[in-house]
Structures are given as structure tokens and as C-alpha cells.
Design a protein around this motif. Structure first.
Motif, PDB file in Angstrom:
ATOM      1  N   LEU A 507       0.800  -1.224   0.000  1.00 32.60           N
ATOM      2  CA  LEU A 507       0.000   0.000   0.000  1.00 32.60           C
ATOM      3  C   LEU A 507       0.835   1.279   0.000  1.00 32.60           C
ATOM      4  CD1 LEU A 507      -2.679  -1.122   2.625  1.00 32.60           C
ATOM      5  CD2 LEU A 507      -2.866  -1.200   0.149  1.00 32.60           C
ATOM      6  N   GLN A 508       2.076   1.213  -0.524  1.00 34.07           N
ATOM      7  CA  GLN A 508       2.904   2.443  -0.556  1.00 34.07           C
ATOM      8  C   GLN A 508       2.140   3.544  -1.288  1.00 34.07           C
ATOM      9  OE1 GLN A 508       5.390   2.722   1.300  1.00 34.07           O
ATOM     10  NE2 GLN A 508       5.627   0.569   1.768  1.00 34.07           N
ATOM     11  N   LEU A 509       2.241   4.749  -0.749  1.00 29.48           N
ATOM     12  CA  LEU A 509       1.501   5.870  -1.345  1.00 29.48           C
ATOM     13  C   LEU A 509       2.339   6.535  -2.424  1.00 29.48           C
ATOM     14  CD1 LEU A 509       0.156   7.399   1.990  1.00 29.48           C
ATOM     15  CD2 LEU A 509      -1.187   6.150   0.304  1.00 29.48           C
ATOM     16  N   PRO A 510       1.820   6.603  -3.659  1.00 31.92           N
ATOM     17  CA  PRO A 510       2.581   7.266  -4.725  1.00 31.92           C
ATOM     18  C   PRO A 510       2.706   8.771  -4.468  1.00 31.92           C
ATOM     19  CG  PRO A 510       0.445   6.517  -5.528  1.00 31.92           C
ATOM     20  CD  PRO A 510       0.557   6.034  -4.126  1.00 31.92           C
ATOM     21  N   GLU A 511       3.654   9.366  -5.219  1.00 33.39           N
ATOM     22  CA  GLU A 511       3.977  10.784  -4.985  1.00 33.39           C
ATOM     23  C   GLU A 511       2.773  11.719  -5.127  1.00 33.39           C
ATOM     24  OE1 GLU A 511       7.736  13.181  -6.471  1.00 33.39           O
ATOM     25  OE2 GLU A 511       8.163  11.069  -6.064  1.00 33.39           O
ATOM     26  N   LYS A 512       1.927  11.452  -6.124  1.00 32.30           N
ATOM     27  CA  LYS A 512       0.777  12.360  -6.343  1.00 32.30           C
ATOM     28  C   LYS A 512      -0.188  12.322  -5.142  1.00 32.30           C
ATOM     29  CE  LYS A 512      -2.250   9.234  -8.816  1.00 32.30           C
ATOM     30  NZ  LYS A 512      -3.523   9.003  -9.053  1.00 32.30           N
ATOM     31  N   VAL A 513      -0.244  11.174  -4.476  1.00 31.02           N
ATOM     32  CA  VAL A 513      -1.116  11.065  -3.299  1.00 31.02           C
ATOM     33  C   VAL A 513      -0.473  11.796  -2.118  1.00 31.02           C
ATOM     34  CG1 VAL A 513      -2.179   9.466  -1.648  1.00 31.02           C
ATOM     35  CG2 VAL A 513      -2.212   8.933  -4.089  1.00 31.02           C
ATOM     36  N   LEU A 514       0.846  11.623  -1.949  1.00 31.98           N
ATOM     37  CA  LEU A 514       1.555  12.333  -0.867  1.00 31.98           C
ATOM     38  C   LEU A 514       1.400  13.844  -1.043  1.00 31.98           C
ATOM     39  CD1 LEU A 514       4.768  10.129  -0.661  1.00 31.98           C
ATOM     40  CD2 LEU A 514       3.019  10.332   1.104  1.00 31.98           C
ATOM     41  N   GLU A 515       1.457  14.260  -2.289  1.00 29.24           N
ATOM     42  CA  GLU A 515       1.307  15.683  -2.611  1.00 29.24           C
ATOM     43  C   GLU A 515      -0.068  16.197  -2.155  1.00 29.24           C
ATOM     44  OE1 GLU A 515       1.359  17.922  -6.757  1.00 29.24           O
ATOM     45  OE2 GLU A 515       2.971  16.426  -6.607  1.00 29.24           O
ATOM     46  N   ARG A 516      -1.083  15.401  -2.434  1.00 30.30           N
ATOM     47  CA  ARG A 516      -2.450  15.745  -2.013  1.00 30.30           C
ATOM     48  C   ARG A 516      -2.524  15.908  -0.494  1.00 30.30           C
ATOM     49  NH1 ARG A 516      -7.905  15.443  -3.493  1.00 30.30           N
ATOM     50  NH2 ARG A 516      -7.365  15.193  -5.666  1.00 30.30           N
ATOM     51  N   LEU A 517      -1.737  15.088   0.209  1.00 30.89           N
ATOM     52  CA  LEU A 517      -1.711  15.149   1.672  1.00 30.89           C
ATOM     53  C   LEU A 517      -0.802  16.274   2.184  1.00 30.89           C
ATOM     54  CD1 LEU A 517      -1.432  11.327   2.513  1.00 30.89           C
ATOM     55  CD2 LEU A 517      -3.447  12.760   2.785  1.00 30.89           C
ATOM     56  N   GLY A 518      -0.175  16.977   1.255  1.00 25.25           N
ATOM     57  CA  GLY A 518       0.743  18.055   1.634  1.00 25.25           C
ATOM     58  C   GLY A 518       2.055  17.520   2.194  1.00 25.25           C
ATOM     59  N   LEU A 519       2.474  16.327   1.704  1.00 23.63           N
ATOM     60  CA  LEU A 519       3.704  15.699   2.215  1.00 23.63           C
ATOM     61  C   LEU A 519       4.741  15.600   1.107  1.00 23.63           C
ATOM     62  CD1 LEU A 519       2.092  12.773   4.253  1.00 23.63           C
ATOM     63  CD2 LEU A 519       3.081  14.867   5.192  1.00 23.63           C
ATOM     64  N   PRO A 520       6.029  15.827   1.422  1.00 17.79           N
ATOM     65  CA  PRO A 520       7.078  15.690   0.391  1.00 17.79           C
ATOM     66  C   PRO A 520       7.269  14.223  -0.004  1.00 17.79           C
ATOM     67  CG  PRO A 520       8.044  16.203   2.539  1.00 17.79           C
ATOM     68  CD  PRO A 520       6.566  16.275   2.715  1.00 17.79           C
ATOM     69  N   GLY A 521       7.542  13.996  -1.288  1.00 15.17           N
ATOM     70  CA  GLY A 521       7.705  12.631  -1.788  1.00 15.17           C
ATOM     71  C   GLY A 521       9.035  11.993  -1.410  1.00 15.17           C
TER      72      GLY A 521
END
Length: 557
Positions: A507-521
């Protein structure tokens, strides 16, 4: 269900009397009970069946006229066939003459535990025997001034069938083999009144709500539903006064029975009227027509509506291993889009079958993924029915409703698995099996989390089905995952509805999802599973056991 909640008697004789099968009282819901309810993560208690309703139990000595068995369902009677809107059910009092004081003490006690009180408001219909003997001075009873020669008149409280007598449904057998009080196949009502479920006939069927009569809100049903709302119909003001009376008893909200059977114009008028009296009152509408949800929320001013035909029905199919997770997607993306925070979610209530019953899932663990979704999908409230958290299966035929997978609302009964949790009034779960204790603890953790976590209470929502659809271990029809997040808190929720399959998706979160969460990839993250309170991990390859649920908090390492 107030009549059943505190009942310690375990005889459970079909159609048993109150002396045989017992009844819970307001006083049974004592400090210990309320403390135990509070520990489940609860904020409001809906006391079902508080208002005085038609019953076959004889309270003549307390000044209450007995009811006729031919128009009462079950021995205890339906709590939705109200016979006095200004009184409480005598069944619920230790001292019947002090019944209102005992209710007032319960409200006070509930508030002392920082819990709010919700009661039923049944606006669409009343018992055929309706007559208020507790109404305040100056109140004119429903129907008292009706012109009974008119089938419809805007100022009448009921609808009439002039020239026709009411006929009890043929073959109605209120108490099975036993004879009920005044049971003779007849009930004196002339002219007949229209029946509660919009049956404009003097001969309703046994499957109709024949024990009730429809209230007139100014809609002429037999002439193309013509509205007559000016001047304000008499029924509107009478019902407003009833709500004001209960608001004066310090209740915090109303669960409004069959809200859509009453014109939206009435709600548009009455809810603001009540909020002038008590601004924080909560109005919950029992609603089943998804096409009218928005109208009842926006024009009707309801705070919340039942999410029955959408989320409940979809989750029920999944719990029975029939539907797919697309049902959940359809609810948030289409059916309640834009107002999902105003939908009340649940898996059990007095109308629905118990999850553990053979008629539903047959296994209380089937609720684990479904209840997690109910509690965390949106920002709106979630409802828990008593006994659900210990897997009550509703075995047995209590009387009127037969063996139907539901806990009876019509008859006196003890609720066996709930009674094990009650443990003779200790309310400590002392007689539960290890499996039941585990289930109860799951509910307590889930409800506490969903009440305390900002991401669930106020956060945004993002579905992850498409994100993981390429993972061969992510079985989209049975596994469902999404994010709930604010700028400061991020939760990943994943559930497995399969009754027998274990899945191990990555279930690793891809970069675009981390971005949505306001988190750096380019950062490392830890994931802490909050339901099991397991230690944090930096790996999101998860073993999803059958019928399981996980809530991961995501934090920068």
C-alpha cells in the motif's frame, strides 16, 4: 430501546406479559449504565419508545384507559403508535404515577455524564386510540375540533371516510392463541379515519399500519395531493407545541419518524421555529428516498438524514458476500455528493435485522469492515444499536413480529447477549465470551477514534481504489481504502470484506497522493495502526485478514 435495554428478566415467553418477561425502566439506565455507554465513545443517546403509546398492559388503576387489542400490535404495543404526545410510556416507570419525573431524572442523569438526549418525534401518524390525558391546560386535543363530515379539510387534524365504519383487518390475531383485552374483531371508529401509511380506506389490510391514523398537514391526497398551507394548518401548530414541550424537558434533539411522509414545507417552518426556542436542537430525519435528500436538508432544515438506501444497503450486500465496493463509491461520488456530512450512518437499528442473525450475515465479525466504513467515510454521525457491539443475534419469536432476525419492538423481551454485557446491572461485560469482549473493544476503539480524530470529524476524503488497482493482491471488489486528512493529521483506512480470503497488498503511497496530503515525496514515513494500537512501521505491505479493518496514522519519520 428503552423498554428492552435495562430488562434483566430472561424468561422470554412468546407474547409474555410484562410480569412474565419484564421491562427495562428509565431508572435502570443509571450512572453505571451511562458511564459504560460513554466509554464506548458515545456522545448522544437516542432513547427509543419514550412517548406513551398503545399497549395491552392494563394501567387502569393509574388512570390510563385500556387499549383495544384489535388495534394494537404485540402485547407491549408499537412505540410508533402514540396515544399521548404529552406523556411517557407507563411501562418505563417504577412508579407509574411518577413516570414523567422518572424521565426527567434520566435526562438530568444523562447530561451529568456529558451525554446528550435524543427522543422520537412521530409526526405522520398516531394510535387509533389517541387521546391526551396529560396535555397542558389550554391545549386542544388532536381531532377534538375536526369536522368529521369532511373527508379533507385544511383545519382538520385527521382524514375521514364519511359514512364508513373502520373495519379491523380480517383474521388479525393480536396475541396468537391467547385472547387480548376487548378482542372481538371490532373497533369503534365511525367515520373511519385514513390509516398511517396513506391508506384511504375503511378496510386497511393486516400488512398496513392499521393500528395508526394519518395526520393531516394540509395535503389533500385524494385530489392530486393539493397543498393547503395558508393559513398555517392547525396540525402544524399543534405539532410545533408538542416539540416545544419536549424541548422544555431539556431533550437535545429529535429523531423524526418517517420524515418524508410529512410535507417538506412543514419542516421548513417548524425546525427554524424550534431553533428559536433552543438553537442547538438536532433534527434527524428517517428518510428513504435519495431523490429528496437534498430538499429535506436544504429546504427542510434537517441536520441529518438516514443513509439507509445508499450506504446501509450497499454495506449489507458486502457483509452478505453479495455486492462489491463500487456501492460505497457510488454513495459518496453520486448519491450524497455535497452533503455526505449530513448523512447518519448505521448498521443496525430497531427496524433492521441484527448482523449476527441468520437472516443477515450470521456472524457479528462481518460488521468490522462495514462499521469502520460507516464511522469514518464522512464527517457525519454514526449510530450504534444496543447489543450490536456484543453480537446479539435476535433469536426467537417474541410475538407479533415472529422470528425475523430483528429485536422486537412490539413485545416484552430480554435481549440475551446484551444481558450478558449488562451482567445483572453492573454493565461491565462480565458474562461475555472472550470473542464478545474482543468485538465490544473493537467498537469502543473505533467509535472513540472517530469521535476524537479531527481527520474523521472534519477532514477531507480521497478514495484510493484506482491507486492500488494494479496490485495483484488488491482485490478491489472486496478491499476498500481511502484517506481522511487535514493539514495536520493524515489517516489511511483500509478494510477487507471477504469472509474467507486473506490479502497482502503493498500500500505504498505514490507521490501524487503524498502531494495531495501536503507531504514531500522524498521523505520516509511511519504508519501506526490505531485500532490494534500496534507499534509504528515504515512498511505498508499489510496482511488483510478476512473481515478486518485498519486505520493507519501517517507521520514523517
Amino acid at each position: 430501546m428503552t423498554r428492552l435495554f435495562g430488562n434483566k428478566t430472561a424468561l422470554n415467553k412468546p407474547y409474555g406479559t410484562i410480569q412474565e418477561n419484564g421491562a427495562g425502566k428509565f431508572n435502570d439506565i443509571n450512572d453505571q449504565a451511562l458511564q459504560a455507554i460513554k466509554k464506548l465513545g458515545v456522545s448522544h443517546v437516542w432513547f427509543t419508545g419514550v412517548l406513551e403509546h398503545a399497549t395491552l398492559t392494563d394501567y387502569k388503576k393509574d388512570g390510563i384507559t385500556p387499549d383495544d387489542a384489535d388495534v394494537v400490535k404485540g402485547r407491549a404495543g408499537s412505540p410508533y403508535a402514540i396515544r399521548d404526545y404529552y406523556d411517557v410510556a407507563p411501562d418505563l416507570a417504577v412508579d407509574v404515577k411518577q413516570r414523567m419525573q422518572e424521565f426527567e431524572a434520566l435526562v438530568k442523569r444523562t447530561h451529568a455524564h456529558d451525554l446528550k438526549v435524543i427522543i422520537d418525534f412521530i409526526p405522520n401518524h398516531v394510535a387509533r386510540s389517541y387521546q391526551s390525558d396529560a396535555k397542558p391546560a389550554g391545549v386542544v386535543d388532536l381531532g377534538e375540533q375536526d369536522d368529521k363530515t369532511q373527508a379533507f379539510k385544511p383545519s382538520n387534524n385527521f382524514y375521514y371516510l364519511p359514512g364508513q365504519r373502520f373495519v379491523v383487518p380480517a383474521g388479525y390475531n393480536p396475541l396468537g392463541a391467547q385472547k387480548g383485552p376487548s378482542e372481538d374483531g371490532k373497533f369503534n371508529e365511525n367515520p373511519a379515519k385514513a390509516t398511517g401509511n396513506d391508506v384511504f380506506s375503511a378496510t386497511p389490510s393486516v400488512n398496513d399500519w392499521f393500528e395508526t391514523i394519518k395526520l393531516n398537514y394540509g395535503v389533500d391526497y385524494q385530489n392530486g395531493r393539493q397543498p393547503h398551507f395558508e393559513p398555517i394548518p392547525d396540525t402544524w401548530t399543534k405539532m410545533r407545541d408538542i416539540l416545544v414541550f419536549w424541548a422544555g424537558k431539556d431533550v437535545d434533539g429529535f429523531r423524526c419518524d418517517m420524515a418524508e411522509m410529512v410535507p417538506v414545507e412543514f419542516w421548513a417552518w417548524v425546525i427554524p421555529e424550534l431553533k428559536k426556542v433552543k438553537p442547538d436542537l438536532v433534527f434527524i430525519g428517517e428518510a428513504y428516498d435519495a431523490k429528496t435528500y437534498q430538499m429535506y436538508l436544504e429546504r427542510g432544515h434537517f441536520d441529518y438524514l438516514y443513509d439507509k438506501v445508499g450506504l446501509y444497503d450497499g454495506l449489507r450486500r458486502l457483509m452478505r458476500n453479495e455486492g462489491t465496493t463500487e456501492d460505497i463509491t457510488r454513495v459518496w461520488s453520486q448519491e450524497s455528493r455535497g452533503f455526505s456530512g449530513h448523512m447518519l450512518r448505521f448498521l443496525e437499528n430497531h427496524d433492521e435485522q441484527r448482523i449476527a442473525s441468520q437472516d443477515f450475515a450470521g456472524n457479528p465479525r462481518a460488521a468490522i469492515p462495514a462499521m469502520t466504513v460507516s464511522a469514518t467515510l464522512g464527517t457525519g454521525p454514526v449510530m450504534l444499536y444496543f447489543g450490536q457491539d456484543v453480537g446479539e443475534p435476535a433469536y426467537g419469536s417474541e410475538g407479533f413480529s415472529g422470528e425475523d432476525g430483528r429485536t422486537s419492538i412490539f413485545d416484552y423481551w430480554g435481549v440475551p447477549e446484551h444481558q450478558k454485557w449488562m451482567n445483572g446491572g453492573k454493565f461491565d461485560g462480565g458474562r461475555l465470551s472472550p470473542e464478545q469482549k474482543q468485538l465490544h473493544d473493537f467498537y469502543a476503539r473505533l467509535l472513540t477514534l472517530s469521535g476524537q480524530r479531527e481527520a474523521i470529524r472534519r477532514g477531507r476524503f480521497y478514495e484510493l481504489q484506482d491507486t492500488y488497482n494494479l496490485d495483484p493482491q488488491y482485490h478491489q471488489d472486496r478491499v476498500y481504502s481511502y484517506l481522511r486528512y487535514t493539514d495536520t493529521e493524515r489517516l489511511l483506512i483500509i478494510v477487507n470484506f471477504s469472509p474467507d480470503q486473506t490479502y497482502r497488498p503493498n500500500l505504498q503511497l505514490p507521490e501524487k497522493v503524498l502531494e495531495r496530503l501536503g507531504l514531500p515525496g522524498n521523505q520516509l514515513y511511519t504508519y501506526t495502526e490505531l485500532l490494534s494500537q500496534a507499534p509504528a512501521t515504515s512498511n505498508l505491505t499489510v496482511t488483510l485478514a478476512p473481515q478486518s479493518a485498519y486505520i493507519f496514522e501517517i507521520k514523517e519519520k
